[in-house]
Design an enzyme around this catalytic site. Structure first.
Site, PDB file in Angstrom:
ATOM      1  N   GLY A  14     118.138  30.356 -87.843  1.00  0.00           N
ATOM      2  CA  GLY A  14     118.309  31.237 -86.685  1.00  0.00           C
ATOM      3  C   GLY A  14     119.726  31.787 -86.645  1.00  0.00           C
ATOM      4  O   GLY A  14     120.459  31.726 -87.634  1.00  0.00           O
ATOM      5  N   LEU A  15     120.102  32.321 -85.502  1.00  0.00           N
ATOM      6  CA  LEU A  15     121.420  32.962 -85.394  1.00  0.00           C
ATOM      7  C   LEU A  15     122.559  32.009 -85.739  1.00  0.00           C
ATOM      8  O   LEU A  15     123.473  32.355 -86.489  1.00  0.00           O
ATOM      9  CB  LEU A  15     121.619  33.506 -83.972  1.00  0.00           C
ATOM     10  CG  LEU A  15     120.974  34.858 -83.691  1.00  0.00           C
ATOM     11  CD1 LEU A  15     121.052  35.184 -82.209  1.00  0.00           C
ATOM     12  CD2 LEU A  15     121.676  35.957 -84.497  1.00  0.00           C
ATOM     13  N   GLY A  50     120.173  39.532 -73.348  1.00  0.00           N
ATOM     14  CA  GLY A  50     121.503  39.894 -73.778  1.00  0.00           C
ATOM     15  C   GLY A  50     122.430  38.737 -74.050  1.00  0.00           C
ATOM     16  O   GLY A  50     122.038  37.581 -74.007  1.00  0.00           O
ATOM     17  N   HIS A 257     113.274  28.173 -67.079  1.00  0.00           N
ATOM     18  CA  HIS A 257     113.512  29.587 -66.804  1.00  0.00           C
ATOM     19  C   HIS A 257     112.614  30.005 -65.654  1.00  0.00           C
ATOM     20  O   HIS A 257     111.431  29.682 -65.641  1.00  0.00           O
ATOM     21  CB  HIS A 257     113.222  30.425 -68.045  1.00  0.00           C
ATOM     22  CG  HIS A 257     113.769  31.820 -67.958  1.00  0.00           C
ATOM     23  ND1 HIS A 257     113.227  32.763 -67.119  1.00  0.00           N
ATOM     24  CD2 HIS A 257     114.807  32.401 -68.581  1.00  0.00           C
ATOM     25  CE1 HIS A 257     113.923  33.892 -67.246  1.00  0.00           C
ATOM     26  NE2 HIS A 257     114.894  33.703 -68.132  1.00  0.00           N
ATOM     27  N   ARG A 273     115.554  40.535 -63.456  1.00  0.00           N
ATOM     28  CA  ARG A 273     116.228  40.334 -62.180  1.00  0.00           C
ATOM     29  C   ARG A 273     117.635  40.918 -62.219  1.00  0.00           C
ATOM     30  O   ARG A 273     118.110  41.468 -61.229  1.00  0.00           O
ATOM     31  CB  ARG A 273     116.261  38.847 -61.831  1.00  0.00           C
ATOM     32  CG  ARG A 273     114.920  38.337 -61.304  1.00  0.00           C
ATOM     33  CD  ARG A 273     114.908  36.819 -61.220  1.00  0.00           C
ATOM     34  NE  ARG A 273     114.959  36.213 -62.541  1.00  0.00           N
ATOM     35  CZ  ARG A 273     115.785  35.230 -62.905  1.00  0.00           C
ATOM     36  NH1 ARG A 273     116.618  34.725 -62.038  1.00  0.00           N
ATOM     37  NH2 ARG A 273     115.757  34.758 -64.131  1.00  0.00           N
ATOM     38  N   GLU A 394     121.802  25.819 -80.190  1.00  0.00           N
ATOM     39  CA  GLU A 394     121.078  25.020 -79.196  1.00  0.00           C
ATOM     40  C   GLU A 394     120.903  23.568 -79.648  1.00  0.00           C
ATOM     41  O   GLU A 394     120.785  22.665 -78.820  1.00  0.00           O
ATOM     42  CB  GLU A 394     119.707  25.658 -78.926  1.00  0.00           C
ATOM     43  CG  GLU A 394     118.997  25.094 -77.708  1.00  0.00           C
ATOM     44  CD  GLU A 394     117.680  25.798 -77.408  1.00  0.00           C
ATOM     45  OE1 GLU A 394     117.406  26.843 -78.019  1.00  0.00           O
ATOM     46  OE2 GLU A 394     116.931  25.306 -76.549  1.00  0.00           O
ATOM     47  N   VAL A 411     122.547  33.029 -76.723  1.00  0.00           N
ATOM     48  CA  VAL A 411     122.721  33.813 -77.958  1.00  0.00           C
ATOM     49  C   VAL A 411     124.204  33.960 -78.253  1.00  0.00           C
ATOM     50  O   VAL A 411     124.624  33.979 -79.405  1.00  0.00           O
ATOM     51  CB  VAL A 411     122.076  35.215 -77.932  1.00  0.00           C
ATOM     52  CG1 VAL A 411     120.658  35.154 -78.365  1.00  0.00           C
ATOM     53  CG2 VAL A 411     122.249  35.916 -76.627  1.00  0.00           C
TER      54      VAL A 411
END
Lengths: 659, 235, 245
Positions: A14-15, A50, A257, A273, A394, A411
């Protein structure tokens, strides 16, 4: 026995993993990335809304800087974060955004002039300056003072992951897909690599490396309903736990969440939101202002999730065959905005609910989303107890999120940690202390142990069903280790999970194929997941306070006096059925921001005895420093520059020079 | 080593030759269909095209010259297009099963183009060769004779259908291939283009097949469908 | 909506093309499974249920199960698409599932799109070829907001492989670059950070394995789960590539 040597073994594509690999490769070290799936399919791609970085370009972000971002992050963490790490993070985040822009991430940009936005359910006009035109813009997210979340529509994680995936190819870094690390090879407090199983052929290979990095993401799938991808089973964290040496931190800190769709559990971004969407109950009433008059829908996630659950418990939820839910209303934003800036959300609603969110309300409820806990590391990303093992993203408890992560900070953490940790890994590899002189005998021992376990499963002498045990685990976690927790329920959860773990040592596999075999994979992962579940449940059981995402109904206060610490779990022995729990104190005496009220949620906490003294000390220190020099003031309180790799120390340029 | 520019040239050439042939056919079929207005109309048109008005008599060499050019373009187009055909049995089978499974309009249309193109390679060659070598026979009587008594009507029937379909679909594909007429909403525009293809196909097929019928009528009865006698049809 | 009453439950018949190339004895065969349909059932749910109840060895790939990651491309009733977000209610009661063609089969419905995409990426060098190294500490380079949006529009590709499986050319000629690669080049071409010229691109796609191989069958455009404007991007590149000289 097949052995592969490299300098840096990165587990997870992943990132965080990819940025680490690119970092060490650019420093001249060999690296191999192992990934369960093609790297670009990693769960990072699902991050929609984001990435936080205090660029302060847009009008609503004006005046933003590292200090404000730091304060938001620490408050968001409910003072559980390591404040030095939070400082390192907020300082490097703008650099990460800019690096990614150079790699082609098409961040949305500021457009000069007036534009309409929805704030607090009202249309307002925002005027962007000509000076900022064309710079990277930001949207609002929960728990932040400024609009700080940089984005590319609502496919931010996707755009970032693809840019990094492309960089991985550009740097000729091999990514070995469908490869799963099933055990870490270690001896004498030093990690030497991993035993890796091919998910296609079933073959076991030993990968030996100077540095092994775990970047496998969270463990959300121990819960029945999670926004996480189905591969987020925490196995990377679990193999670290199973060494018996590496420590995990804050495993009970699990974020829910507020807005996943019902029943599929798929996330709709916080950007909904942030951009002005509101929550409504069964009567269409907007209830969040009743609970949180100041931040309303944009309090931190732990707070919003709890308020929603509280409201549904009062009978204000919408009944459905899949349980109660509430409504997320983004139709107030207008069709154009929804279809353009919340496109992924539109797609998800269209395909999974058959509705158009520009016209219809979205059925949502809080759903497991993020694991703040993970492999405990120092600020360099190295395990506190197992040398040569690094972790980031994470999977790590680095620990910038404490007990609650802010939206947009995950992120951001992946790439920022990848940038920082890869430098430290490279430093480590450059040092002869990282040389590996491990005997092939040891390697063989680790490989054979895994092989024996797999053979035993395939031999099919067990009698328990992995599916049944797993389903029970998922239920226990969501029902008893969820948003609201009590001592009694946690007691039962721990006892039953312990029992499940014992039963999981006697699993039956119906299809006796040692190669590609989904059932076998589920079987050997199950005990690993149960161990993580036990760490979370036991940690929650013992922590008799409420902090961030961990909320005890029987102990609703945040208790800094007794619990300003990090839960540390280790697995004492392979045959043990419970983790060993310790605590790492978080010192108030050198905090830049001593504990206080978060500004949202309930104002209800027990002070730490050192807090008043530290507050007074801070006041005194600041008196002696130029009031206009924010950098000097910060340095006087809690220096952190020296902790950063040198290349990341320079200050971040902003439009407003005073910032 | 720099890559050759030949593939670009060939791709462009395939499109241009196709476009020229399609435009040529659009006029050709209209001229042919002047027979629908009577034998006199057709005689006038065929005469005019061979510059009768200018020289006072027909110059069949003009037809020969035009046919030579068209024949050359036709062969070039066929050669260029054949590069895209399935090259062996395996490719052929793959493409066929792909098309059957996908049930996708534009993919199936391409298959149609392959087959119509393949058919034309033979049929149009025969037609072109005759026109090139016997231009002086073009006229209401000569043409009707050829169609009926030299048994060309089955050839023209198939050729007409093939050429109309091939050209209409080809023009549609050409527009998409090069991004002509994309407009503000290319998806909607594509639907419009496709509709245009079907309209053109239906109009041209109706017109051309009616014209073929008119020639057959002349051949069988010695007069056009308005009852005007057509001289010179001798068995 | 979720609380509407469901219509009468159907029994679904799933025909799945099964084959395990790892096993020398395995031959491709169609297997049939029957399931009771319920409201909100997707192919993700259906396949997991089949694996759970009937066929523990059944191989398929899901990751995000939300239509975001592109793992679950497969041929559903003849058309490539993403299985996770396909509601069974949108399909007839007999559903055939086959692996994406054009990719190496791993087993049953699982194919190796990852290695294919990596090969494409290496071949076309699908990354930013930067003009200058980014100064991480300075203000970022400016970009017109509309341009950023335009780039993102093309950047939304998830490399699911559906465009390749739906492409007649790619099916016939395995070296054909396909829409996924062409779209990426169009995307990087827009990027102001990018230093490659059209002449550079011609070296990569200026032949019949590249943009000139495309026969404009538009299977790619019509199956793309992200509704990328592949038709116009390929046409655009074709125009650019014929004008390189």
């Amino acid at each position: 026995m097949k052995i592969v040597y490299t300098d840096v073994l990165v587990i997870g594509g992943g990132l965080a993993g990819l940025r680490t690999a690119v970092g060490v490769k650019q420093r001249g070290f060999d690296t191999i990335v192992l990934s369960l799936v093609p790297a670009k399919r990693s769960h990072s791609a699902a991050a929609q809304g984001g990435m936080q970085a205090s660029l302060g370009n847009s009008a609503m972000g004006s005046g933003d800087n590292e200090d404000v971002h730091f304060e938001d992050t620490v408050k968001g963490s409910d003072w559980g974060a390591d404040q030095r790490v939070a400082r390192m993070f907020t300082h490097v985040a703008p650099k990460a955004i800019r690096e990614l822009a150079g790699w082609g991430v098409p961040w949305n940009r500021v457009k000069q002039g007036e534009r309409e936005a929805v704030i607090n359910a009202e249309r307002v006009v925002i005027t962007e300056s000509a000076a900022a035109h064309g710079l990277i813009t930001a949207r609002d997210f929960g728990g932040t003072k400024k609009w700080r979340t940089c984005y590319t529509s609502d496919g931010t994680g996707h755009a970032m992951l693809f840019a990094l995936g492309d960089q991985t190819v550009a740097n000729a870094i091999p990514v070995m897909e469908r490869m799963e690390a099933v055990a870490l090879i270690h001896e004498g407090g030093r990690c030497y690599g991993a035993v890796v199983r091919s998910l296609v052929s079933g073959e076991l290979t030993a990968f030996l490396a100077r540095a092994t990095t775990v970047a496998t993401g969270g463990y959300g799938r121990i819960y029945r309903v999670s926004t996480n991808a189905v591969i987020c089973e925490g196995t990377g964290t679990a193999i670290a736990l199973e060494t018996g040496v590496a420590e995990l931190g804050n495993m009970e800190a699990v974020q829910f969440h507020p807005t996943a769709i019902v029943p599929a559990g798929i996330l709709t971004t916080e950007g909904c939101r942030g951009d002005g969407g509101i929550l409504r109950d069964v009567d269409g009433h907007r209830f969040m202002p009743d609970y949180e008059p100041e931040k309303r829908e944009l309090a931190s996630r732990d707070v919003v999730s709890r308020r929603m659950t509280e409201h549904m418990r009062k009978g204000r939820g919408v009944k459905s065959p899949y349980g109660d839910h509430l409504w997320l209303d983004i139709s107030v934003l207008g069709k154009e905005h929804v279809h353009k800036n919340l496109r992924e959300v539109t797609d998800i609603c269209r395909y999974f609910l058959g509705i158009d969110p520009a016209n219809d309300w979205i059925p949502v409820r809080p759903t497991q989303h993020y694991s703040m806990g993970g492999i405990r590391t120092d600020h360099r990303g190295e395990s506190t107890t197992l040398k040569g093992l690094f972790a980031c993203g994470e999977a790590a408890c680095w620990d910038m999120h404490g007990f609650n992560r802010l939206g947009g900070n995950s992120v951001a953490e992946t790439v920022v940690a990848g940038m920082i940790v890869s430098e430290f890994i490279a430093d480590y590899c450059a040092d002869s202390a990282s040389d590996i002189n491990v005997s092939t005998g040891l390697v063989r021992e680790f490989v054979e142990r895994e092989r024996a376990q797999l053979d035993a499963l395939v031999a099919g002498r067990g009698s328990e069903s992995a599916t049944a045990i797993r389903q029970r685990m998922e239920e226990i976690m969501i029902d008893q280790v969820g948003i609201f927790r009590t001592g009694n329920e946690l007691d039962r959860a721990v006892t039953e999970l312990e029992d499940l773990l014992r039963r999981s040592r006697n699993l039956a596999v119906r299809y006796p194929n040692p190669g590609a075999n989904p059932e076998l994979v589920a079987a050997y992962r199950l005990p690993k997941m149960l161990k993580l579940a036990l760490c979370a449940a036991l940690g929650a059981r013992q922590r008799t306070e409420s902090r961030g995402a961990h909320f005890r109904e029987d102990f609703p206060q945040r208790n800094d006096r007794d619990w300003l610490n990090r839960s540390i779990t280790t697995w004492p022995a392979p045959e043990a059925s419970l983790p060993k729990l310790d605590y790492e104190a978080i010192a108030v005496t050198d905090m830049e921001l001593p504990p206080g009220f978060r500004g949202y949620g309930t104002r209800n906490h027990i002070d730490h005895p050192d807090s008043p003294a530290r507050h007074a000390e801070i006041e005194k220190i600041l008196q002696a420093v130029d009031a206009d020099d924010r950098h000097a003031r910060q340095r006087a309180l809690m220096p952190f520059d020296h902790l950063l790799p040198e290349k990341y120390r320079p200050r971040n340029q902003r439009l407003e020079t005073s910032a | 080593m720099k890559k050759s520019l030949l593939p670009a040239r060939l791709d462009l050439a395939q499109s241009i030759t196709g476009l020229v042939l399609a435009v040529f056919m659009a006029f050709h079929l209209i001229f042919d269909s002047s027979i629908l207005l009577g034998a006199g109309a057709f005689a006038f048109v065929s005469g005019a095209l061979e510059c009768e008005l200018f020289f006072g008599e027909k110059i069949p060499l003009i037809t020969t010259a035009v046919v030579i050019v068209i024949f050359a373009i036709f062969i070039a187009h066929a050669g260029l297009a054949m590069r895209k055909f399935p090259q062996n049995a395996a490719q052929y089978r793959t493409m066929r099963s792909h098309m059957k499974e996908m049930r996708h309009g534009d993919t199936s249309l391409w298959w149609l183009q392959i087959w119509t193109g393949f058919a034309m390679f033979f049929l149009a060659s025969v037609h072109l060769y005759i026109m090139m070598t016997q231009p002086q026979t073009i006229g209401p009587a000569g043409s009707a004779y050829r169609i009926v008594f030299e048994w060309k009507w089955p050839l023209y029937l198939v050729l007409t259908i093939a050429v109309v379909l091939h050209a209409a679909v080809g023009l549609y594909r050409l527009a998409l291939k090069w991004g002509w007429f994309e407009g503000q909403n290319p998806n909607r525009r594509r639907k419009t283009l496709k509709k245009a293809v079907w309209i053109v196909t239906v109009v041209y097929l109706t017109m051309s097949l009616a014209a073929l019928g008119a020639f057959i009528h002349i051949g069988l009865t010695g007069q056009d469908h308005f009852g005007n006698a057509v001289e010179g049809i001798a068995r | 909506m979720s609380n509407e009453t469901a219509s009468a439950a159907r029994t679904l018949t799933l025909r799945i093309l099964r084959h395990n190339p790892q096993d020398p004895a395995s031959e491709p065969r169609w297997a049939r499974y029957e399931l009771e349909e319920y409201e909100g059932m997707t192919l993700f749910i259906a396949l997991n249920e089949i694996r759970e109840r009937f066929e523990p060895s059944l191989q398929f790939d899901f990751v995000c199960r939300a239509g975001i990651c592109g793992s679950c491309g497969m041929v559903v009733n003849g058309r490539p698409g993403l299985a996770c977000r396909t509601l069974t209610s949108t399909l007839p009661s007999e559903i055939t599932l086959a692996p994406l063609p054009a990719f190496k089969l791993i087993g049953d419905l699982s194919v190796d799109t990852g290695q294919w995409m990596r090969g494409m990426s290496e071949r076309l060098e699908t990354w930013i070829h930067e003009q200058a190294e980014t100064d991480l500490h300075a203000l970022e380079e400016r970009m017109e907001p509309e341009l950023a949006e335009q780039i993102y529009e093309l950047d939304r590709c998830i490399e699911c492989g559906c465009c390749i499986a739906a492409c007649g050319t790619a099916r016939m000629r395995e070296d054909f670059v396909g829409a996924v690669g062409l779209n990426k080049l169009a995307r990087f071409r827009l990027d102001p950070h990018n230093a490659r010229t059209d002449a550079d691109l011609y070296e990569l796609i200026g032949d019949d394995d590249g943009v000139f191989g495309c026969m404009t069958l538009l299977g790619c455009h019509d199956v793309c789960p992200k509704e990328l404007p592949l038709q116009t991007q390929i046409a655009f590149l074709r125009r650019k590539m014929v004008t390189v000289s």
